[in-house]
Design a protein around this motif. Structure first.
Motif, short mmCIF file in Angstrom:
data_model
loop_
_atom_site.label_atom_id
_atom_site.label_comp_id
_atom_site.label_asym_id
_atom_site.label_seq_id
_atom_site.Cartn_x
_atom_site.Cartn_y
_atom_site.Cartn_z
N LEU A 183 0.86 -1.25 -0.14
CA LEU A 183 0.08 -0.13 0.11
C LEU A 183 0.95 1.31 -0.03
O LEU A 183 0.41 2.25 -0.44
N LYS A 184 2.14 1.09 0.49
CA LYS A 184 3.00 2.43 0.71
C LYS A 184 3.44 2.88 -0.92
O LYS A 184 3.32 3.91 -1.25
N VAL A 185 3.34 1.76 -1.70
CA VAL A 185 3.88 2.27 -2.99
C VAL A 185 2.84 2.41 -3.80
O VAL A 185 2.60 3.44 -4.60
N THR A 186 1.67 1.77 -3.80
CA THR A 186 0.31 2.08 -4.28
C THR A 186 -0.07 3.47 -4.17
O THR A 186 -0.66 4.20 -5.11
N SER A 187 0.02 3.91 -2.82
CA SER A 187 -0.60 5.26 -2.37
C SER A 187 0.41 6.27 -3.08
O SER A 187 -0.39 7.28 -3.53
N VAL A 188 1.72 6.00 -3.29
CA VAL A 188 2.72 7.21 -3.67
C VAL A 188 2.04 7.21 -5.25
O VAL A 188 2.07 8.48 -5.66
N LEU A 189 2.00 6.26 -6.07
CA LEU A 189 1.59 6.36 -7.27
C LEU A 189 0.02 6.85 -7.45
O LEU A 189 -0.22 7.78 -8.34
N TYR A 190 -0.68 6.27 -6.56
CA TYR A 190 -2.28 6.79 -6.60
C TYR A 190 -2.19 8.59 -6.42
O TYR A 190 -2.94 9.04 -7.01
N GLY A 191 -1.54 9.03 -5.68
CA GLY A 191 -1.15 10.29 -5.40
C GLY A 191 -0.81 10.98 -6.35
O GLY A 191 -1.27 12.09 -6.86
N ALA A 192 0.50 10.57 -7.25
CA ALA A 192 1.02 11.23 -8.05
C ALA A 192 -0.18 11.25 -9.46
O ALA A 192 -0.27 12.23 -10.19
N MET A 193 -0.97 10.29 -9.48
CA MET A 193 -2.05 10.22 -10.51
C MET A 193 -3.17 11.19 -10.33
O MET A 193 -3.51 11.91 -11.29
N ASN A 194 -3.46 11.47 -9.04
CA ASN A 194 -4.57 12.56 -8.65
C ASN A 194 -3.81 13.95 -8.71
O ASN A 194 -4.55 14.81 -9.05
N THR A 195 -2.51 14.14 -8.64
CA THR A 195 -1.95 15.35 -8.73
C THR A 195 -1.99 16.00 -10.21
O THR A 195 -2.14 16.83 -10.63
N LYS A 196 -2.22 15.08 -11.04
CA LYS A 196 -2.25 14.99 -12.42
C LYS A 196 -3.61 15.80 -12.74
O LYS A 196 -3.82 16.43 -13.91
N GLY A 197 -4.71 15.65 -12.01
CA GLY A 197 -5.90 16.39 -12.25
C GLY A 197 -6.93 15.05 -12.59
O GLY A 197 -7.97 15.67 -13.14
N VAL A 198 -6.67 13.91 -12.31
CA VAL A 198 -7.62 12.90 -12.53
C VAL A 198 -8.69 12.77 -11.22
O VAL A 198 -8.07 12.52 -10.13
N GLU A 199 -9.75 12.90 -11.46
CA GLU A 199 -10.87 12.68 -10.49
C GLU A 199 -11.30 11.29 -10.33
O GLU A 199 -12.29 10.87 -11.16
N GLN A 200 -10.87 10.66 -9.25
CA GLN A 200 -11.36 9.00 -9.34
C GLN A 200 -12.49 8.76 -8.88
O GLN A 200 -13.33 7.95 -9.15
N ALA A 201 -13.03 9.83 -7.94
CA ALA A 201 -14.55 9.61 -7.50
C ALA A 201 -15.40 9.57 -8.51
O ALA A 201 -16.73 8.97 -8.60
#
Length: 346
Positions: A98-116
């Motif tokens: 989860l530590k690695v996936t959270s970093v990648l997921y946060g980088a994806m969100n900072t790009k402007g993708v709204e997952q909700a």
């Protein structure tokens, strides 16, 4: 908390575009192949050019794989992973993943993708292109290092500007001499012509080498053609002693079949002989046992008859008045004969 952690992990992996579906049942028991596959996929997502061996067949390969992934994440992404929990490959390993996936997921969100706002079908089709960003990051680091080195050299040059300014003004004020400029130009032209001549010589050497290689290739082709023709002629010609060889081979086959038949018969006869010897040995042992029993029985009967004979002798001695000594002896001889006949009959 464990269920929430696992659900976050599955959602993040689905959002990052992992091709397989991960459920909680996959981690009820240690599942190292799945953990290694997820780790390798995350590392490739973080840096596609990385070279980590995917072999996890033996224990040594697994330990090397976990150490390589942990070292990569520590140096590249500054993420500290617990290698023991990762090697367990159960629910504890999910927290480290989860530590690695959270970093990648946060980088994806900072790009402007709204997952909700994205549905489950769209999220499964979404793939975050991290490779291009990694390349941009490397280029930015290289440019930063170049800017630093050039800034330091520029600082040193600006420190020497006071001394260089006077020399520059003197050089500018000095009149240009045509003879020196012409000499310098001639020297430069001669150097260029020399380089051109060397290049032409190299090209000529390349052409000669190419011609030599073509000649060698043609020679080898001719040799190959001759060898093929010779092979065809040898294949078409029948050897001189081939007929005799085939006859001998047929005779050998017949001899071999006869040998097999005789060998089987010999083996069968040997087995019969062993059985016959075993039967004779058993009969001999049985006869010996019967003879031993007969001897023992004869000894017992002899002892019994001897005891009965002694009793009769005592009766004869008591009855001395009834007859003479000769009569007693005759009776003893008769009893002994009777005893002997009885033993013989027995």
């Amino acid at each position: 908390p464990a269920l929430a952690c696992f659900s976050d992990f599955t959602e993040m992996m689905r959002a990052l575009g992992y091709p397989r579906l991960i459920s909680m049942e996959n981690f009820h028991t240690p599942n190292f192949p799945l953990v290694s596959e997820v780790l390798l996929w995350l590392v490739k997502r973080y840096e596609p050019q990385t070279d980590i061996p995917p072999d996890v067949e033996t224990e040594q390969d697994r330990v090397f794989f976990i150490k390589a992934v942990a070292q990569f994440m520590a140096t590249k992404a500054h993420i500290k992973l617990n290698t023991k929990k990762l090697y367990q490959a159960d629910g504890h390993a999910v927290k480290e993943l989860l530590k690695v996936t959270s970093v990648l997921y946060g980088a994806m969100n900072t790009k402007g993708v709204e997952q909700a706002d994205v549905s489950e079908e769209d999220s499964s089709k979404f793939k975050f292109d991290l490779g291009s960003k990694i390349a941009d990051l490397k280029a930015a680091r290289q440019l930063a290092s170049e800017i630093t080195s050039k800034g330091a050299s520029l600082y040193d040059l600006l420190g020497k500007e006071v001394e260089l300014r006077e020399a520059r003004t003197e050089s500018i004020a000095r009149p240009l001499e045509i003879n020196e400029a012409e000499k310098t130009m001639k020297i430069a032209i001669d150097c260029v012509l020399e380089q051109v001549q060397k290049t032409k010589e190299m090209l000529n050497n390349v052409a000669l080498d190419e011609a030599n290689l073509e000649a060698k290739i043609e020679k080898r082709k001719l040799e190959l053609e001759r060898s093929q023709k010779r092979l065809q002629t040898l294949q078409s010609v029948r050897p001189a002693f081939m007929d005799e060889y085939e006859k001998i081979e047929e005779q050998l086959q017949k001899q071999y079949s006869s040998y097999l038949e005789k060998f089987r018969n010999l083996t069968y006869m040997e087995q019969l002989l062993d059985d016959h010897r075993r039967t004779e040995q058993e009969m001999f042992e049985e006869a010996a046992n019967n003879l031993r029993l007969t001897q023992n029985r004869l000894k017992e009967e002899e002892q019994h008859l001897l005891k009965s004979g002694n009793n009769d002798d005592s009766d004869v001695e008591i009855q001395e008045d009834e007859g003479s000594d000769s009569e007693v002896e005759d009776r003893q001889i008769t009893k002994q004969r009777t005893t002997t006949e009885t033993l013989l009959q027995g």
